[in-house]
Design a protein around this motif. Structure first.
Motif, PDB file in Angstrom:
ATOM      1  N   ALA A 181       0.945  -1.162   0.061  1.00 52.35           N
ATOM      2  CA  ALA A 181      -0.081   0.063  -0.008  1.00 52.35           C
ATOM      3  C   ALA A 181       0.779   1.173   0.014  1.00 52.35           C
ATOM      4  N   VAL A 182       0.343   2.534  -0.837  1.00 54.06           N
ATOM      5  CA  VAL A 182       1.309   3.424  -0.831  1.00 54.06           C
ATOM      6  C   VAL A 182       0.457   4.579  -0.067  1.00 54.06           C
ATOM      7  N   HIS A 183       0.667   5.472   0.656  1.00 55.07           N
ATOM      8  CA  HIS A 183       0.094   6.526   1.276  1.00 55.07           C
ATOM      9  C   HIS A 183       1.002   7.762   1.044  1.00 55.07           C
ATOM     10  N   THR A 184       0.242   8.890   1.043  1.00 57.87           N
ATOM     11  CA  THR A 184       1.112  10.153   1.254  1.00 57.87           C
ATOM     12  C   THR A 184       0.230  10.833   2.429  1.00 57.87           C
ATOM     13  N   MET A 185       1.179  12.057   2.962  1.00 55.70           N
ATOM     14  CA  MET A 185       0.761  12.495   4.208  1.00 55.70           C
ATOM     15  C   MET A 185       0.848  14.058   4.048  1.00 55.70           C
ATOM     16  N   CYS A 186       0.207  14.828   5.045  1.00 57.36           N
ATOM     17  CA  CYS A 186       0.541  16.146   4.880  1.00 57.36           C
ATOM     18  C   CYS A 186       1.019  16.497   6.544  1.00 57.36           C
ATOM     19  N   PHE A 187       2.142  17.237   6.808  1.00 55.66           N
ATOM     20  CA  PHE A 187       2.295  17.717   8.100  1.00 55.66           C
ATOM     21  C   PHE A 187       1.494  18.577   8.564  1.00 55.66           C
ATOM     22  N   ARG A 188       1.711  19.103   9.634  1.00 53.40           N
ATOM     23  CA  ARG A 188       0.903  20.121  10.302  1.00 53.40           C
ATOM     24  C   ARG A 188       1.375  21.515  10.007  1.00 53.40           C
ATOM     25  N   TYR A 189       2.545  21.626   9.833  1.00 55.04           N
ATOM     26  CA  TYR A 189       2.942  23.062   9.420  1.00 55.04           C
ATOM     27  C   TYR A 189       3.877  22.886   8.195  1.00 55.04           C
ATOM     28  N   GLN A 190       4.285  23.879   7.629  1.00 57.25           N
ATOM     29  CA  GLN A 190       5.204  23.888   6.617  1.00 57.25           C
ATOM     30  C   GLN A 190       6.489  23.953   6.920  1.00 57.25           C
ATOM     31  N   GLY A 191       7.013  24.257   8.137  1.00 56.22           N
ATOM     32  CA  GLY A 191       8.144  24.379   8.475  1.00 56.22           C
ATOM     33  C   GLY A 191       8.707  23.270   9.579  1.00 56.22           C
ATOM     34  N   TRP A 192      10.283  23.381   9.450  1.00 57.31           N
ATOM     35  CA  TRP A 192      10.961  22.483  10.493  1.00 57.31           C
ATOM     36  C   TRP A 192      10.844  23.042  11.767  1.00 57.31           C
ATOM     37  N   ASN A 193      10.849  24.429  11.930  1.00 54.42           N
ATOM     38  CA  ASN A 193      10.800  25.368  13.132  1.00 54.42           C
ATOM     39  C   ASN A 193      11.904  24.904  14.460  1.00 54.42           C
ATOM     40  N   GLY A 194      13.064  24.738  13.892  1.00 59.92           N
ATOM     41  CA  GLY A 194      14.217  24.643  14.963  1.00 59.92           C
ATOM     42  C   GLY A 194      14.131  23.569  15.737  1.00 59.92           C
ATOM     43  N   ALA A 195      14.392  23.600  16.996  1.00 64.90           N
ATOM     44  CA  ALA A 195      14.253  22.507  17.967  1.00 64.90           C
ATOM     45  C   ALA A 195      12.950  22.038  17.996  1.00 64.90           C
ATOM     46  N   GLU A 196      11.861  22.422  17.679  1.00 66.57           N
ATOM     47  CA  GLU A 196      10.484  21.757  17.467  1.00 66.57           C
ATOM     48  C   GLU A 196      10.441  20.596  16.711  1.00 66.57           C
ATOM     49  N   ARG A 197      11.356  20.714  15.672  1.00 66.98           N
ATOM     50  CA  ARG A 197      11.321  19.744  14.667  1.00 66.98           C
ATOM     51  C   ARG A 197      10.030  18.927  14.394  1.00 66.98           C
ATOM     52  N   ALA A 198       9.063  19.832  13.989  1.00 69.04           N
ATOM     53  CA  ALA A 198       7.828  19.487  13.885  1.00 69.04           C
ATOM     54  C   ALA A 198       7.497  18.697  13.013  1.00 69.04           C
ATOM     55  N   PRO A 199       7.932  18.282  11.700  1.00 70.69           N
ATOM     56  CA  PRO A 199       7.614  17.119  10.955  1.00 70.69           C
ATOM     57  C   PRO A 199       7.858  15.923  11.553  1.00 70.69           C
ATOM     58  N   VAL A 200       8.856  15.627  12.438  1.00 73.21           N
ATOM     59  CA  VAL A 200       9.324  14.451  13.004  1.00 73.21           C
ATOM     60  C   VAL A 200       8.168  13.630  13.834  1.00 73.21           C
ATOM     61  N   PRO A 201       7.619  14.197  14.576  1.00 73.84           N
ATOM     62  CA  PRO A 201       6.606  13.703  15.268  1.00 73.84           C
ATOM     63  C   PRO A 201       5.398  13.225  14.425  1.00 73.84           C
ATOM     64  N   ASP A 202       4.921  14.354  13.455  1.00 74.55           N
ATOM     65  CA  ASP A 202       4.207  14.018  12.353  1.00 74.55           C
ATOM     66  C   ASP A 202       4.333  12.516  11.812  1.00 74.55           C
ATOM     67  N   VAL A 203       5.508  12.066  11.408  1.00 70.01           N
ATOM     68  CA  VAL A 203       5.735  10.984  10.657  1.00 70.01           C
ATOM     69  C   VAL A 203       5.668   9.775  11.558  1.00 70.01           C
ATOM     70  N   TRP A 204       6.094   9.920  12.993  1.00 65.36           N
ATOM     71  CA  TRP A 204       5.680   8.883  13.817  1.00 65.36           C
ATOM     72  C   TRP A 204       4.370   8.699  13.909  1.00 65.36           C
ATOM     73  N   TRP A 205       3.476   9.888  13.944  1.00 67.64           N
ATOM     74  CA  TRP A 205       1.869   9.746  14.037  1.00 67.64           C
ATOM     75  C   TRP A 205       1.715   8.833  12.767  1.00 67.64           C
ATOM     76  N   ALA A 206       1.940   9.280  11.620  1.00 62.02           N
ATOM     77  CA  ALA A 206       1.490   8.756  10.308  1.00 62.02           C
ATOM     78  C   ALA A 206       1.783   7.079  10.497  1.00 62.02           C
ATOM     79  N   ALA A 207       3.050   6.550  10.928  1.00 63.76           N
ATOM     80  CA  ALA A 207       3.525   5.274  10.895  1.00 63.76           C
ATOM     81  C   ALA A 207       2.645   4.608  11.851  1.00 63.76           C
ATOM     82  N   ALA A 208       2.138   5.401  13.065  1.00 68.92           N
ATOM     83  CA  ALA A 208       1.520   4.518  13.837  1.00 68.92           C
ATOM     84  C   ALA A 208       0.200   4.033  13.517  1.00 68.92           C
TER      85      ALA A 208
END
Length: 260
Positions: free
Chosen positions: A70-97
């Motif tokens: 199966a192939v899926h795409t996803m959208c992050f919460r934000y467009q930015g990495w946003n420094g130490a927040e590393r915003a997209p990383v927990p988003d990928v974890w969320w999608a994997a879960a």
């Protein structure tokens, strides 16, 4: 522009499978889009970075679906990495879960472009991940490597990329390889950051890497006689087998030939 597109999203979004899979799902590919260094605006759902990954997904999904992937795409919460927040990383974890909830404990390949490439590399230790593919990835100096343990990482970069640095992706790959991680890297001369130039070759790399990570163990003798591996599967295998630096700068020419 809609209100939904200009205000921050409260959570990431996982899209439905790009192509239906008939029968059991044996593996999953998740594709993550690019973005910006700093922004708390939600990604534009019809914007270039999101659309580009959907184009790749549509190109590879039919062949993978036919083999139970199966192939899926996803959208992050934000467009930015946003420094130490590393915003997209927990988003990928969320999608994997969410994918594990849907399909069970099947192996997962993460593929991401630009900022999405940085996100999937940093989320490589999410449960179920067996392979990570960075497409023109943004990999600054001192990016961590410990999360790669037990995973296979392939980086691919065009020589005309003026947005993210091919040199930085090489340096990251060399450092990770020296630390004992399973890493390879492929160079596409003449291609830039959007991957629209030589788009077919980018598609083939995504297809071949996904096949290598998710399906090789399922190929039986009868299958092997009927089905040829995707184009560039041999290029990827040779890059992983080659010693550094050759395995980190395998050049895939526009004619489909390979040189070190």
């Amino acid at each position: 522009m809609s209100r939904e597109e200009i205000h921050p999203a409260s959570e990431p979004r996982l899209d439905p499978p790009v192509h239906p899979v008939r029968g059991g799902v044996v593996g999953v590919v998740l594709l993550a889009h690019g973005g910006k260094e700093t922004s708390h605006e939600a990604p534009h759902r019809r914007g270039g970075p999101v659309t580009r990954m959907r184009m790749i997904a549509r190109a590879v999904a039919p062949r993978l679906a036919g083999r139970g992937v199966a192939v899926h795409t996803m959208c992050f919460r934000y467009q930015g990495w946003n420094g130490a927040e590393r915003a997209p990383v927990p988003d990928v974890w969320w999608a994997a879960a969410r994918l594990t909830e849907r399909y069970g404990e099947v192996p997962l390949v993460l593929a991401g472009h630009s900022l999405g490439g940085r996100a999937v590399v940093n989320a490589a230790d999410a449960p179920g991940v067996v392979g990570v593919l960075g497409l023109a990835p943004w990999l600054p100096a001192q990016e961590p490597t410990g999360q790669l343990a037990g995973r296979r990482l392939l980086l691919a970069h065009g020589t005309r990329d003026r947005v993210t640095s091919p040199r930085s992706s090489y340096e990251y790959a060399a450092r990770a390889r020296a630390e004992g991680h399973d890493v390879a890297r492929i160079v596409l001369p003449g291609s830039g950051h959007t991957m629209l130039s030589r788009a077919r070759d980018w598609n083939r790399l995504v297809l071949a890497f996904s096949h290598t990570c998710l399906l090789e163990q399922h190929v039986v003798a009868a299958d092997a006689n009927r089905t040829r591996p995707p184009r560039y599967a041999d290029v990827i295998a040779e890059a992983f087998q080659a010693a550094a630096p050759e395995g980190l700068q395998r050049v895939l020419t526009p004619a489909g030939r390979v040189r070190s």
